[in-house]
Design a protein around this motif. Structure first.
Motif, short mmCIF file in Angstrom:
data_model
loop_
_atom_site.label_atom_id
_atom_site.label_comp_id
_atom_site.label_asym_id
_atom_site.label_seq_id
_atom_site.Cartn_x
_atom_site.Cartn_y
_atom_site.Cartn_z
N ARG A 188 16.92 -47.28 -9.67
CA ARG A 188 18.00 -47.61 -10.60
C ARG A 188 19.15 -48.28 -9.88
NH1 ARG A 188 20.75 -42.45 -11.84
NH2 ARG A 188 21.60 -42.97 -9.81
N ASP A 189 19.52 -47.70 -8.74
CA ASP A 189 20.64 -48.27 -7.98
C ASP A 189 20.30 -49.68 -7.49
OD1 ASP A 189 21.94 -45.92 -8.40
OD2 ASP A 189 21.58 -45.11 -6.39
N LEU A 190 19.06 -49.86 -7.05
CA LEU A 190 18.64 -51.17 -6.57
C LEU A 190 18.70 -52.19 -7.70
CD1 LEU A 190 17.25 -52.93 -4.34
CD2 LEU A 190 15.05 -52.13 -5.27
N PHE A 191 18.33 -51.76 -8.88
CA PHE A 191 18.25 -52.67 -10.02
C PHE A 191 19.61 -52.99 -10.61
CE2 PHE A 191 14.73 -54.35 -12.56
CZ PHE A 191 15.42 -54.91 -13.63
N LEU A 192 20.50 -52.00 -10.66
CA LEU A 192 21.75 -52.17 -11.38
C LEU A 192 23.00 -52.22 -10.51
CD1 LEU A 192 21.12 -49.69 -14.34
CD2 LEU A 192 20.87 -52.17 -14.36
N LYS A 193 22.93 -51.66 -9.31
CA LYS A 193 24.16 -51.52 -8.53
C LYS A 193 24.18 -52.41 -7.30
CE LYS A 193 24.96 -46.76 -10.04
NZ LYS A 193 25.17 -45.35 -9.62
N THR A 194 23.59 -53.57 -7.42
CA THR A 194 23.64 -54.54 -6.32
C THR A 194 24.46 -55.73 -6.79
OG1 THR A 194 21.66 -55.73 -7.02
CG2 THR A 194 21.34 -53.82 -5.58
N ARG A 219 10.09 -51.93 -21.44
CA ARG A 219 9.70 -50.71 -20.73
C ARG A 219 10.41 -50.59 -19.39
NH1 ARG A 219 3.19 -51.01 -22.14
NH2 ARG A 219 3.38 -50.20 -24.27
N VAL A 220 10.66 -51.71 -18.74
CA VAL A 220 11.42 -51.68 -17.49
C VAL A 220 12.83 -51.17 -17.77
CG1 VAL A 220 12.51 -53.12 -15.73
CG2 VAL A 220 10.10 -53.46 -16.29
N LEU A 221 13.47 -51.70 -18.79
CA LEU A 221 14.82 -51.27 -19.15
C LEU A 221 14.84 -49.79 -19.49
CD1 LEU A 221 16.00 -54.27 -21.35
CD2 LEU A 221 16.77 -53.72 -19.04
N GLU A 222 13.83 -49.33 -20.23
CA GLU A 222 13.76 -47.92 -20.60
C GLU A 222 13.64 -47.03 -19.37
OE1 GLU A 222 10.92 -44.89 -23.21
OE2 GLU A 222 10.44 -47.03 -23.09
N THR A 223 12.87 -47.48 -18.39
CA THR A 223 12.65 -46.69 -17.18
C THR A 223 13.92 -46.57 -16.34
OG1 THR A 223 10.33 -47.35 -17.11
CG2 THR A 223 11.29 -46.47 -15.08
N ILE A 224 14.63 -47.67 -16.17
CA ILE A 224 15.81 -47.63 -15.29
C ILE A 224 17.04 -47.05 -15.98
CG2 ILE A 224 14.99 -49.58 -13.92
CD1 ILE A 224 16.97 -51.36 -15.40
N ALA A 225 17.00 -46.92 -17.29
CA ALA A 225 18.14 -46.33 -18.01
C ALA A 225 18.02 -44.82 -17.99
CB ALA A 225 18.17 -46.85 -19.45
N ASN A 226 18.19 -44.23 -16.80
CA ASN A 226 17.96 -42.80 -16.66
C ASN A 226 19.22 -41.98 -16.45
OD1 ASN A 226 18.53 -43.53 -14.03
ND2 ASN A 226 16.41 -43.33 -13.33
N ASP A 227 20.40 -42.58 -16.63
CA ASP A 227 21.64 -41.81 -16.66
C ASP A 227 22.65 -42.56 -17.53
OD1 ASP A 227 22.47 -43.91 -15.10
OD2 ASP A 227 23.26 -42.69 -13.48
N ALA A 228 23.78 -41.91 -17.83
CA ALA A 228 24.76 -42.49 -18.75
C ALA A 228 25.30 -43.83 -18.26
CB ALA A 228 25.91 -41.51 -18.97
N GLU A 229 25.53 -43.94 -16.95
CA GLU A 229 26.10 -45.17 -16.40
C GLU A 229 25.13 -46.34 -16.56
OE1 GLU A 229 28.02 -46.93 -12.24
OE2 GLU A 229 27.12 -44.93 -12.30
N SER A 230 23.86 -46.12 -16.23
CA SER A 230 22.88 -47.20 -16.33
C SER A 230 22.67 -47.61 -17.78
CB SER A 230 21.55 -46.77 -15.70
OG SER A 230 21.02 -45.63 -16.34
N LYS A 231 22.71 -46.66 -18.69
CA LYS A 231 22.57 -46.98 -20.12
C LYS A 231 23.70 -47.89 -20.58
CE LYS A 231 20.17 -42.71 -21.48
NZ LYS A 231 19.87 -42.21 -20.14
N LEU A 232 24.91 -47.58 -20.14
CA LEU A 232 26.06 -48.39 -20.55
C LEU A 232 26.02 -49.78 -19.92
CD1 LEU A 232 28.95 -45.76 -20.52
CD2 LEU A 232 28.00 -46.95 -22.50
N ILE A 233 25.60 -49.86 -18.66
CA ILE A 233 25.50 -51.17 -17.99
C ILE A 233 24.53 -52.06 -18.76
CG2 ILE A 233 24.69 -52.36 -15.92
CD1 ILE A 233 25.71 -49.99 -14.28
N ILE A 234 23.41 -51.50 -19.16
CA ILE A 234 22.42 -52.27 -19.92
C ILE A 234 22.97 -52.65 -21.29
CG2 ILE A 234 20.15 -52.15 -21.03
CD1 ILE A 234 19.29 -50.33 -18.68
#
Length: 420
Positions: A188-194, A219-234
């Motif tokens: 998740r961090d690699l995908f969203l926090k770089t 399905r990729v988006l569903e997998t990486i959206a595993n906490d509140a922060e990642s959900k909001l970023i998406i």
């Protein structure tokens, strides 16, 4: 159609609904749905008592070999192998693990070109061959990083400006192995926090990709959206939610709709994300699915549609829009007892929210006209969950107070009501 085209696409009914691989030993449940033996056996061994495709409760867990389908798959497989020999344009054979390691090593140093596209195609073929292959890919050092960097570089619009066909392959390979990656938080961090914009590439695939690639993207988006922060970023990525809502159009294939609904359920958990979805017209989009009279709509689609609507009903703006859609409320009432226990719980929660919690008079009138009172009474007599029974009792109190009928004489504390 030319001869070689026959071997390019795997017939959908040859794939196991669980693993999505071509079935090696097809077996059927009592529901009539066929799965690969290893996949369905694992599902049953984990304590499940439902059919994964229909979510129907199984009267029997007996599995029966589907000999006819097995023969058809064998004939098709033999034809594919023969076609590969006869035609240089036929799909390549599945590479070995050693060959895949070499492909990945070369891939990490390549820019987007015909060679890298072919490498990804071969790796995808390897991944789809078996679950063990996908596990092997998920454990390979640096492989996931390379894939995410491809997406990030393309999203940034750097000199490595990949076309959408290449990105489709990257996304489909990534989707095939994501569930096998042990360090989900690092992913998740690699995908969203770089500093790279991988979401821009996902958006491009959703906009321009094939049906298969769009499903993989969701399905990729569903997998990486595993906490509140990642959900909001998406959710706050420009145009991304709009593209996900397009996936759930009734005109799309059921597999596309299900992928879109599953992704929306995951992403819309934070209140801010739900609010944005409501503003984008999610209520109308989901209402079309719930009201769709098409009998081919699967149990899973109905359950997930009601789940999304339930989540939207948790906010004032969402409840208000639901109450304004008379046809939608009537359709929800019809789903209370007809689909499954999961659908019943979602439908009752929505009705409870708009009729009891929000006290919307228009919604109450629609429920009454749609024979909702009878359904509520029948529901309280059924073997439903305690929470569903309590919500039904709450709604009955509202209708008892408002009704001039004989309902006013019934005691809502009664657990077994015979109104007729």
């Amino acid at each position: 159609m030319v001869r070689d085209d026959l071997y390019i696409t795997v017939p959908s009914f040859f794939r196991c609904p669980i693993s999505l691989d071509v079935m090696k030993s097809p077996v059927s449940l009592c529901t009539g749905v066929t799965y690969d033996r290893s996949s369905i056996q694992r599902w049953l061994d984990n304590g499940n008592n439902t059919c994964p495709a229909t979510m129907q409760v199984l009267d029997s867990k007996e599995i029966v070999p589907n000999r006819t389908l097995q023969r058809l798959i064998q004939i098709w497989s033999d034809s594919v192998r023969k076609g590969r020999v006869d035609s240089p344009e036929s799909p390549p054979s599945v590479p070995s693990l050693h060959q895949v390691k070499d492909l990945i090593k070369d891939l990490s140093s390549q820019t987007e070109n015909k060679s890298s596209l072919e490498s990804l195609s071969k790796i995808l073929c390897f991944a789809r061959e078996s679950e063990e292959n996908r596990k092997s890919l998920g454990r390979m050092d640096g492989f996931i990083v390379t894939l995410v960097e491809f997406l990030g570089n393309a999203g940034e619009g750097t000199c490595r400006n990949y076309n959408h066909h290449f990105l489709e392959q990257v996304v489909m390979v990534l989707e095939s192995v994501l569930s096998k990656v042990e360090e989900q938080e690092q992913l998740r961090d690699l995908f969203l926090k770089t500093d790279l914009d991988s979401l821009a590439s996902i958006l491009q695939v959703l906009q321009q990709g094939s049906t298969e690639a769009k499903i993989a993207s969701a399905r990729v988006l569903e997998t990486i959206a595993n906490d509140a922060e990642s959900k909001l970023i998406i959710a706050e990525k420009e145009n991304l939610l709009e593209e996900l809502l397009k996936l759930i159009s009734p005109e799309n294939e059921s597999s596309v709709i299900e992928a879109g609904l599953s992704c929306l359920i995951r992403i819309s958990m934070p209140k801010r994300a739900r609010s944005k979805l409501v503003q984008l017209g999610a209520i109308k989009s989901v209402a079309k699915l719930i009201s769709d009279p098409n009998p081919s709509s699967t149990v899973s689609i109905t359950e997930k549609s009601l789940k999304v609507m339930e989540m939207m009903s948790s906010g004032k703006e969402g409840r208000s829009q639901i109450c304004d859609d008379v046809a939608c409320i009537a359709a929800i009432v019809q789903k209370v007892l007809k689909v499954s226990s999961v659908a019943t719980e979602h439908a009752v929660t929505i009705l409870w929210s708009v009729c009891y919690l929000f006290r919307d008079q228009k919604a109450q009138d629609v429920v009454a006209k749609a024979n909702g009172l009878t359904k509520i009474l029948l529901l309280m007599q059924s073997n439903c969950s305690p929470s569903v029974r309590q919500m039904a009792a709450d709604m009955l109190k509202i209708f008892r107070v408002n009704s001039k009928s004989c309902l006013s004489s019934y005691d809502t504390k009664t657990t077994h009501i015979m109104p007729f």
